[in-house]
Design a protein around this motif. Sequence first.
Motif, short mmCIF file in Angstrom:
data_model
loop_
_atom_site.label_atom_id
_atom_site.label_comp_id
_atom_site.label_asym_id
_atom_site.label_seq_id
_atom_site.Cartn_x
_atom_site.Cartn_y
_atom_site.Cartn_z
N ARG A 217 0.83 -1.21 0.00
CA ARG A 217 0.00 0.00 0.00
C ARG A 217 0.86 1.26 0.00
O ARG A 217 0.55 2.24 -0.69
N ILE A 218 1.95 1.23 0.76
CA ILE A 218 2.85 2.39 0.78
C ILE A 218 3.49 2.59 -0.59
O ILE A 218 3.60 3.72 -1.09
N SER A 219 3.91 1.49 -1.23
CA SER A 219 4.53 1.59 -2.56
C SER A 219 3.53 2.11 -3.59
O SER A 219 3.87 2.94 -4.44
N ARG A 220 2.29 1.63 -3.51
CA ARG A 220 1.25 2.11 -4.43
C ARG A 220 0.97 3.59 -4.22
O ARG A 220 0.77 4.35 -5.18
N LYS A 221 0.98 4.02 -2.98
CA LYS A 221 0.77 5.44 -2.68
C LYS A 221 1.88 6.29 -3.27
O LYS A 221 1.63 7.36 -3.84
N ASP A 222 3.13 5.81 -3.17
CA ASP A 222 4.25 6.55 -3.76
C ASP A 222 4.13 6.61 -5.28
O ASP A 222 4.43 7.65 -5.90
N GLU A 223 3.70 5.52 -5.90
CA GLU A 223 3.53 5.52 -7.36
C GLU A 223 2.46 6.52 -7.78
O GLU A 223 2.62 7.22 -8.79
N ILE A 224 1.38 6.59 -7.02
CA ILE A 224 0.31 7.54 -7.35
C ILE A 224 0.81 8.98 -7.25
O ILE A 224 0.55 9.81 -8.14
N MET A 225 1.55 9.28 -6.19
CA MET A 225 2.05 10.64 -6.03
C MET A 225 3.05 10.99 -7.13
O MET A 225 3.07 12.13 -7.63
N LYS A 226 3.88 10.03 -7.55
CA LYS A 226 4.82 10.30 -8.64
C LYS A 226 4.09 10.52 -9.96
O LYS A 226 4.47 11.40 -10.75
N ALA A 227 3.03 9.73 -10.20
CA ALA A 227 2.28 9.89 -11.45
C ALA A 227 1.59 11.25 -11.50
O ALA A 227 1.61 11.93 -12.54
N ILE A 228 1.00 11.67 -10.39
CA ILE A 228 0.34 12.99 -10.36
C ILE A 228 1.37 14.10 -10.53
O ILE A 228 1.15 15.07 -11.27
N GLY A 229 2.50 13.97 -9.83
CA GLY A 229 3.53 14.99 -9.96
C GLY A 229 4.09 15.09 -11.38
O GLY A 229 4.36 16.18 -11.89
N LYS A 230 4.25 13.94 -12.03
CA LYS A 230 4.75 13.93 -13.41
C LYS A 230 3.76 14.60 -14.36
O LYS A 230 4.16 15.32 -15.29
N ASN A 231 2.48 14.38 -14.12
CA ASN A 231 1.46 15.01 -14.97
C ASN A 231 1.39 16.52 -14.73
O ASN A 231 1.26 17.30 -15.67
N LEU A 232 1.49 16.94 -13.48
CA LEU A 232 1.39 18.37 -13.18
C LEU A 232 2.63 19.13 -13.62
O LEU A 232 2.55 20.35 -13.87
N ASP A 233 3.77 18.46 -13.71
CA ASP A 233 5.00 19.15 -14.11
C ASP A 233 4.97 19.60 -15.57
O ASP A 233 5.79 20.44 -15.97
#
Length: 380
Positions: A217-233
Amino acid sequence: MDETADLYDFDDEKDENKFDFKKIVSENWIEPPKRERKRNYSESEYFKQTLRQSGPARPKEPRIPRMPQLHDFHFFNTQRLSELYEKEVRYLMAHQKNQVKDTIEVDEPEDGGDPLTAEEQEEKERLLEEGFSTWSRRDFNTFIRACEKYGRNDIQSIASEMEEKSEEEVERYAQVFKERYKELNGLLLHFKHDTNFYYDIPDYDRIIKNIERGEARISRKDEIMKAIGKNLDRYKNPWLELKIQYGQNKGKLYNEECDRFMICMVHKLGYGNWDELKAAFRTSPLFRFDWFVKSRTTQELARRCDTLIRLVERENQEYDERERQARKEKKLAKNMTPSKRAAARHAAASPPNTLKKRRQLLMDDYGGKKMTSGVFGNER
Protein backbone atom coordinates in the motif's frame (compact mmCIF):
# COMPACT_ATOMS: atom_id res chain seq x y z
CA MET A 1 -8.03 48.55 97.75
CA ASP A 2 -5.50 50.50 95.80
CA GLU A 3 -7.07 52.71 93.17
CA THR A 4 -4.06 52.42 90.87
CA ALA A 5 -4.10 48.59 90.88
CA ASP A 6 -5.01 46.70 87.75
CA LEU A 7 -8.23 44.71 87.64
CA TYR A 8 -6.45 41.52 86.50
CA ASP A 9 -3.45 41.89 88.76
CA PHE A 10 -3.82 39.21 91.46
CA ASP A 11 -1.61 38.98 94.48
CA ASP A 12 -1.66 35.18 94.74
CA GLU A 13 0.14 34.79 91.37
CA LYS A 14 2.90 37.05 92.54
CA ASP A 15 3.58 34.88 95.56
CA GLU A 16 6.74 32.96 94.67
CA ASN A 17 6.90 30.93 97.89
CA LYS A 18 3.47 29.37 97.40
CA PHE A 19 3.26 25.55 97.74
CA ASP A 20 2.73 23.77 94.29
CA PHE A 21 0.96 20.48 94.99
CA LYS A 22 0.69 19.29 91.33
CA LYS A 23 4.38 19.65 90.74
CA ILE A 24 5.27 17.62 93.80
CA VAL A 25 2.85 14.82 92.87
CA SER A 26 4.11 14.57 89.28
CA GLU A 27 7.73 14.39 90.42
CA ASN A 28 7.11 11.70 93.05
CA TRP A 29 4.56 9.56 91.17
CA ILE A 30 5.27 5.81 91.12
CA GLU A 31 3.77 3.81 88.25
CA PRO A 32 1.93 0.70 89.45
CA PRO A 33 3.12 -2.61 87.90
CA LYS A 34 1.30 -4.01 84.86
CA ARG A 35 -0.83 -7.05 85.23
CA GLU A 36 0.82 -10.23 84.03
CA ARG A 37 -1.44 -12.54 82.05
CA LYS A 38 -0.91 -16.26 82.06
CA ARG A 39 0.01 -17.80 78.71
CA ASN A 40 -1.23 -21.20 77.61
CA TYR A 41 1.36 -23.92 77.24
CA SER A 42 2.43 -24.48 73.60
CA GLU A 43 4.49 -27.52 72.66
CA SER A 44 5.47 -26.13 69.28
CA GLU A 45 6.88 -23.00 70.85
CA TYR A 46 8.73 -25.03 73.46
CA PHE A 47 10.39 -27.37 70.98
CA LYS A 48 11.11 -24.53 68.60
CA GLN A 49 13.02 -22.66 71.28
CA THR A 50 14.74 -25.81 72.47
CA LEU A 51 15.92 -26.84 69.03
CA ARG A 52 17.00 -23.33 68.19
CA GLN A 53 19.17 -23.22 71.25
CA SER A 54 20.62 -26.72 71.07
CA GLY A 55 20.99 -27.44 67.31
CA PRO A 56 23.71 -25.74 65.25
CA ALA A 57 22.69 -23.42 62.42
CA ARG A 58 22.49 -25.31 59.15
CA PRO A 59 24.10 -23.69 56.14
CA LYS A 60 21.70 -22.37 53.53
CA GLU A 61 21.23 -24.68 50.61
CA PRO A 62 21.98 -23.31 47.15
CA ARG A 63 18.85 -22.02 45.54
CA ILE A 64 17.82 -23.78 42.36
CA PRO A 65 17.64 -21.16 39.59
CA ARG A 66 14.31 -20.71 37.92
CA MET A 67 14.12 -20.84 34.16
CA PRO A 68 12.87 -17.45 32.91
CA GLN A 69 9.83 -17.38 30.69
CA LEU A 70 11.13 -17.26 27.14
CA HIS A 71 8.62 -16.08 24.55
CA ASP A 72 9.24 -16.47 20.86
CA PHE A 73 9.20 -12.70 20.26
CA HIS A 74 12.02 -12.24 22.80
CA PHE A 75 14.40 -13.94 20.34
CA PHE A 76 16.47 -15.82 22.91
CA ASN A 77 18.73 -18.72 22.02
CA THR A 78 16.33 -21.05 23.78
CA GLN A 79 18.12 -24.26 22.86
CA ARG A 80 21.46 -23.28 24.39
CA LEU A 81 19.87 -21.63 27.42
CA SER A 82 17.83 -24.75 28.12
CA GLU A 83 20.97 -26.89 28.00
CA LEU A 84 22.81 -24.64 30.46
CA TYR A 85 19.86 -24.45 32.85
CA GLU A 86 19.35 -28.21 32.79
CA LYS A 87 22.99 -28.79 33.59
CA GLU A 88 22.94 -26.32 36.47
CA VAL A 89 19.69 -27.66 37.93
CA ARG A 90 20.88 -31.26 37.63
CA TYR A 91 24.01 -30.49 39.61
CA LEU A 92 22.19 -28.53 42.34
CA MET A 93 19.52 -31.21 42.78
CA ALA A 94 22.15 -33.91 43.12
CA HIS A 95 24.08 -31.74 45.59
CA GLN A 96 21.02 -31.29 47.81
CA LYS A 97 20.21 -34.99 47.73
CA ASN A 98 23.77 -35.84 48.72
CA GLN A 99 23.53 -33.50 51.70
CA VAL A 100 20.38 -35.25 52.88
CA LYS A 101 22.00 -38.66 52.41
CA ASP A 102 24.99 -37.54 54.49
CA THR A 103 22.72 -36.98 57.47
CA ILE A 104 21.23 -40.46 57.02
CA GLU A 105 24.69 -42.00 56.51
CA VAL A 106 24.26 -43.44 53.01
CA ASP A 107 27.47 -44.55 51.33
CA GLU A 108 26.37 -44.10 47.68
CA PRO A 109 26.17 -40.41 46.75
CA GLU A 110 24.30 -39.48 43.60
CA ASP A 111 26.31 -38.26 40.63
CA GLY A 112 24.80 -35.04 39.22
CA GLY A 113 27.57 -34.02 36.90
CA ASP A 114 29.80 -30.97 37.07
CA PRO A 115 28.65 -27.43 37.85
CA LEU A 116 28.75 -24.67 35.29
CA THR A 117 32.20 -23.45 34.49
CA ALA A 118 33.11 -19.77 34.43
CA GLU A 119 32.91 -19.73 30.64
CA GLU A 120 29.47 -21.33 30.66
CA GLN A 121 28.26 -18.90 33.31
CA GLU A 122 29.45 -15.97 31.19
CA GLU A 123 27.81 -17.52 28.15
CA LYS A 124 24.51 -17.85 30.00
CA GLU A 125 24.60 -14.21 31.11
CA ARG A 126 25.50 -13.09 27.60
CA LEU A 127 22.63 -15.06 26.06
CA LEU A 128 20.20 -13.55 28.56
CA GLU A 129 21.41 -10.06 27.66
CA GLU A 130 21.10 -10.69 23.92
CA GLY A 131 17.37 -11.35 24.16
CA PHE A 132 14.64 -8.75 24.60
CA SER A 133 13.24 -9.73 27.97
CA THR A 134 11.81 -6.24 28.58
CA TRP A 135 9.54 -6.46 25.53
CA SER A 136 5.98 -7.48 26.30
CA ARG A 137 3.37 -8.90 23.98
CA ARG A 138 1.82 -5.44 23.77
CA ASP A 139 5.15 -3.93 22.63
CA PHE A 140 5.51 -6.65 20.01
CA ASN A 141 2.01 -6.06 18.62
CA THR A 142 2.65 -2.31 18.50
CA PHE A 143 5.88 -2.95 16.59
CA ILE A 144 4.09 -5.17 14.05
CA ARG A 145 1.32 -2.62 13.48
CA ALA A 146 3.89 0.14 13.02
CA CYS A 147 5.73 -2.00 10.45
CA GLU A 148 2.47 -2.47 8.55
CA LYS A 149 1.80 1.27 8.66
CA TYR A 150 5.24 2.68 7.84
CA GLY A 151 7.23 -0.25 6.44
CA ARG A 152 10.10 -2.15 8.02
CA ASN A 153 12.76 0.36 6.95
CA ASP A 154 11.24 3.48 8.51
CA ILE A 155 12.73 3.01 11.99
CA GLN A 156 12.12 6.57 13.11
CA SER A 157 8.37 6.40 12.44
CA ILE A 158 8.14 2.98 14.09
CA ALA A 159 9.91 4.28 17.20
CA SER A 160 7.48 7.20 17.37
CA GLU A 161 4.62 4.71 17.78
CA MET A 162 6.34 3.00 20.73
CA GLU A 163 6.27 5.15 23.84
CA GLU A 164 8.60 3.28 26.19
CA LYS A 165 11.29 2.25 23.68
CA SER A 166 14.17 4.30 22.35
CA GLU A 167 15.03 4.51 18.68
CA GLU A 168 18.27 2.56 19.18
CA GLU A 169 16.43 -0.28 20.92
CA VAL A 170 13.77 -0.39 18.21
CA GLU A 171 16.46 -0.44 15.52
CA ARG A 172 18.23 -3.35 17.21
CA TYR A 173 14.96 -5.25 17.57
CA ALA A 174 14.06 -4.57 13.92
CA GLN A 175 17.41 -5.95 12.78
CA VAL A 176 16.96 -9.13 14.82
CA PHE A 177 13.35 -9.44 13.66
CA LYS A 178 14.43 -9.22 10.02
CA GLU A 179 16.97 -12.01 10.51
CA ARG A 180 15.05 -14.36 12.83
CA TYR A 181 11.36 -13.76 12.12
CA LYS A 182 10.89 -17.42 11.19
CA GLU A 183 11.26 -18.34 14.86
CA LEU A 184 7.80 -16.87 15.57
CA ASN A 185 5.90 -20.12 15.77
CA GLY A 186 3.84 -19.40 18.84
CA LEU A 187 0.45 -19.27 17.11
CA LEU A 188 -1.06 -21.48 14.48
CA LEU A 189 -4.01 -20.51 12.32
CA HIS A 190 -6.34 -23.23 11.09
CA PHE A 191 -8.15 -22.73 7.80
CA LYS A 192 -10.77 -25.29 6.90
CA HIS A 193 -10.18 -26.13 3.27
CA ASP A 194 -12.34 -29.24 3.15
CA THR A 195 -14.41 -31.26 5.55
CA ASN A 196 -11.48 -33.50 6.45
CA PHE A 197 -8.40 -31.30 5.92
CA TYR A 198 -6.86 -28.52 7.98
CA TYR A 199 -3.81 -26.48 7.09
CA ASP A 200 -1.49 -25.05 9.74
CA ILE A 201 0.10 -21.71 8.88
CA PRO A 202 2.95 -20.55 11.17
CA ASP A 203 2.61 -17.26 12.98
CA TYR A 204 5.50 -15.63 11.16
CA ASP A 205 3.86 -16.29 7.78
CA ARG A 206 0.74 -14.39 8.81
CA ILE A 207 2.78 -11.51 10.27
CA ILE A 208 5.04 -11.16 7.22
CA LYS A 209 2.08 -11.23 4.84
CA ASN A 210 0.38 -8.43 6.75
CA ILE A 211 3.59 -6.37 6.73
CA GLU A 212 4.13 -6.96 3.01
CA ARG A 213 0.52 -5.98 2.34
CA GLY A 214 1.07 -2.73 4.21
CA GLU A 215 4.33 -2.07 2.35
CA ALA A 216 2.52 -2.69 -0.95
CA ARG A 217 0.00 0.00 0.00
CA ILE A 218 2.85 2.39 0.78
CA SER A 219 4.53 1.59 -2.56
CA ARG A 220 1.25 2.11 -4.43
CA LYS A 221 0.77 5.44 -2.68
CA ASP A 222 4.25 6.55 -3.76
CA GLU A 223 3.53 5.52 -7.36
CA ILE A 224 0.31 7.54 -7.35
CA MET A 225 2.05 10.64 -6.03
CA LYS A 226 4.82 10.30 -8.64
CA ALA A 227 2.28 9.89 -11.45
CA ILE A 228 0.34 12.99 -10.36
CA GLY A 229 3.53 14.99 -9.96
CA LYS A 230 4.75 13.93 -13.41
CA ASN A 231 1.46 15.01 -14.97
CA LEU A 232 1.39 18.37 -13.18
CA ASP A 233 5.00 19.15 -14.11
CA ARG A 234 3.97 19.48 -17.77
CA TYR A 235 1.95 22.59 -16.94
CA LYS A 236 3.10 25.98 -15.79
CA ASN A 237 0.01 26.57 -13.64
CA PRO A 238 -1.83 23.24 -13.24
CA TRP A 239 -4.52 24.82 -11.03
CA LEU A 240 -5.80 26.60 -14.15
CA GLU A 241 -4.23 24.84 -17.15
CA LEU A 242 -4.51 21.15 -16.26
CA LYS A 243 -6.41 19.17 -18.88
CA ILE A 244 -7.67 15.68 -18.18
CA GLN A 245 -8.08 13.18 -21.02
CA TYR A 246 -11.43 11.71 -20.02
CA GLY A 247 -12.19 9.60 -23.04
CA GLN A 248 -15.41 7.73 -22.25
CA ASN A 249 -15.16 8.24 -18.46
CA LYS A 250 -16.03 11.90 -18.06
CA GLY A 251 -19.33 11.47 -16.24
CA LYS A 252 -22.05 14.04 -15.68
CA LEU A 253 -21.77 14.80 -11.95
CA TYR A 254 -18.28 16.29 -11.64
CA ASN A 255 -17.07 19.10 -13.88
CA GLU A 256 -13.53 19.66 -15.10
CA GLU A 257 -12.84 22.47 -12.63
CA CYS A 258 -13.74 20.20 -9.73
CA ASP A 259 -11.55 17.36 -11.04
CA ARG A 260 -8.63 19.73 -11.62
CA PHE A 261 -8.90 21.06 -8.07
CA MET A 262 -9.16 17.52 -6.71
CA ILE A 263 -5.99 16.30 -8.43
CA CYS A 264 -4.00 19.36 -7.38
CA MET A 265 -5.16 19.06 -3.77
CA VAL A 266 -4.30 15.35 -3.66
CA HIS A 267 -0.80 16.25 -4.85
CA LYS A 268 -0.60 18.88 -2.11
CA LEU A 269 -2.17 16.98 0.81
CA GLY A 270 -1.12 13.45 -0.09
CA TYR A 271 -3.08 10.43 -1.20
CA GLY A 272 -5.42 9.06 1.45
CA ASN A 273 -6.09 12.27 3.40
CA TRP A 274 -9.74 12.37 2.43
CA ASP A 275 -10.93 14.35 5.45
CA GLU A 276 -8.51 17.16 4.61
CA LEU A 277 -9.64 17.03 0.97
CA LYS A 278 -13.27 17.37 2.00
CA ALA A 279 -12.40 20.32 4.24
CA ALA A 280 -10.53 21.96 1.33
CA PHE A 281 -13.63 21.70 -0.87
CA ARG A 282 -15.83 23.19 1.84
CA THR A 283 -13.51 26.13 2.49
CA SER A 284 -12.51 26.92 -1.10
CA PRO A 285 -14.21 30.03 -2.58
CA LEU A 286 -14.34 28.31 -5.98
CA PHE A 287 -17.04 25.93 -4.74
CA ARG A 288 -18.92 28.28 -2.46
CA PHE A 289 -22.24 27.54 -4.16
CA ASP A 290 -21.44 24.06 -5.49
CA TRP A 291 -23.58 22.13 -3.03
CA PHE A 292 -23.09 18.85 -4.85
CA VAL A 293 -19.33 18.79 -4.24
CA LYS A 294 -19.63 20.18 -0.71
CA SER A 295 -22.10 17.46 0.24
CA ARG A 296 -19.96 14.54 -0.97
CA THR A 297 -18.66 12.09 1.63
CA THR A 298 -15.04 11.05 1.99
CA GLN A 299 -15.77 7.66 0.39
CA GLU A 300 -17.28 9.30 -2.68
CA LEU A 301 -14.35 11.69 -3.00
CA ALA A 302 -11.95 8.76 -2.68
CA ARG A 303 -13.70 6.85 -5.47
CA ARG A 304 -13.62 9.89 -7.74
CA CYS A 305 -9.92 10.40 -7.01
CA ASP A 306 -9.17 6.78 -7.90
CA THR A 307 -10.96 7.24 -11.23
CA LEU A 308 -9.00 10.41 -11.99
CA ILE A 309 -5.72 8.76 -10.99
CA ARG A 310 -6.34 5.94 -13.46
CA LEU A 311 -6.94 8.53 -16.18
CA VAL A 312 -3.74 10.35 -15.24
CA GLU A 313 -1.71 7.12 -15.31
CA ARG A 314 -3.12 6.21 -18.72
CA GLU A 315 -2.28 9.68 -20.02
CA ASN A 316 1.27 9.33 -18.69
CA GLN A 317 1.63 5.98 -20.43
CA GLU A 318 0.49 7.44 -23.74
CA TYR A 319 2.83 10.39 -23.31
CA ASP A 320 5.76 8.07 -22.56
CA GLU A 321 4.90 5.95 -25.58
CA ARG A 322 4.89 9.00 -27.85
CA GLU A 323 8.22 10.13 -26.48
CA ARG A 324 9.67 6.67 -26.93
CA GLN A 325 8.46 6.55 -30.53
CA ALA A 326 9.87 10.01 -31.22
CA ARG A 327 13.27 9.01 -29.84
CA LYS A 328 13.20 5.86 -31.93
CA GLU A 329 12.42 7.77 -35.12
CA LYS A 330 15.09 10.33 -34.32
CA LYS A 331 17.62 7.56 -33.84
CA LEU A 332 16.65 5.92 -37.15
CA ALA A 333 16.84 9.24 -38.98
CA LYS A 334 20.29 9.82 -37.57
CA ASN A 335 21.53 6.49 -38.94
CA MET A 336 20.03 6.97 -42.46
CA THR A 337 22.01 8.17 -45.50
CA PRO A 338 21.43 11.72 -46.78
CA SER A 339 19.54 10.51 -49.88
CA LYS A 340 17.20 8.30 -47.85
CA ARG A 341 16.76 11.08 -45.33
CA ALA A 342 15.74 13.52 -48.12
CA ALA A 343 13.35 10.95 -49.61
CA ALA A 344 11.79 10.33 -46.23
CA ARG A 345 11.37 14.06 -45.65
CA HIS A 346 9.86 14.49 -49.13
CA ALA A 347 7.47 11.59 -48.57
CA ALA A 348 6.46 12.94 -45.20
CA ALA A 349 5.96 16.45 -46.62
CA SER A 350 3.96 15.35 -49.70
CA PRO A 351 0.19 15.45 -49.20
CA PRO A 352 -1.85 12.25 -49.40
CA ASN A 353 -3.60 13.30 -52.65
CA THR A 354 -0.28 13.59 -54.48
CA LEU A 355 0.71 10.13 -53.33
CA LYS A 356 -2.57 8.72 -54.55
CA LYS A 357 -2.12 10.37 -57.94
CA ARG A 358 1.39 9.01 -58.26
CA ARG A 359 0.18 5.52 -57.46
CA GLN A 360 -2.62 5.86 -60.00
CA LEU A 361 -0.20 7.06 -62.67
CA LEU A 362 2.11 4.16 -62.00
CA MET A 363 -0.79 1.72 -62.30
CA ASP A 364 -1.94 3.33 -65.54
CA ASP A 365 1.54 3.15 -67.03
CA TYR A 366 1.85 -0.47 -66.02
CA GLY A 367 -1.55 -1.32 -67.53
CA GLY A 368 -0.81 0.53 -70.80
CA LYS A 369 2.49 -1.26 -71.29
CA LYS A 370 0.84 -4.61 -70.70
CA MET A 371 -1.90 -3.96 -73.24
CA THR A 372 0.61 -2.75 -75.87
CA SER A 373 2.74 -5.84 -75.47
CA GLY A 374 -0.37 -7.99 -75.84
CA VAL A 375 -1.48 -6.33 -79.07
CA PHE A 376 1.93 -6.62 -80.70
CA GLY A 377 2.13 -10.22 -79.67
CA ASN A 378 -1.17 -11.06 -81.33
CA GLU A 379 -0.15 -9.36 -84.55
CA ARG A 380 2.94 -11.45 -84.73
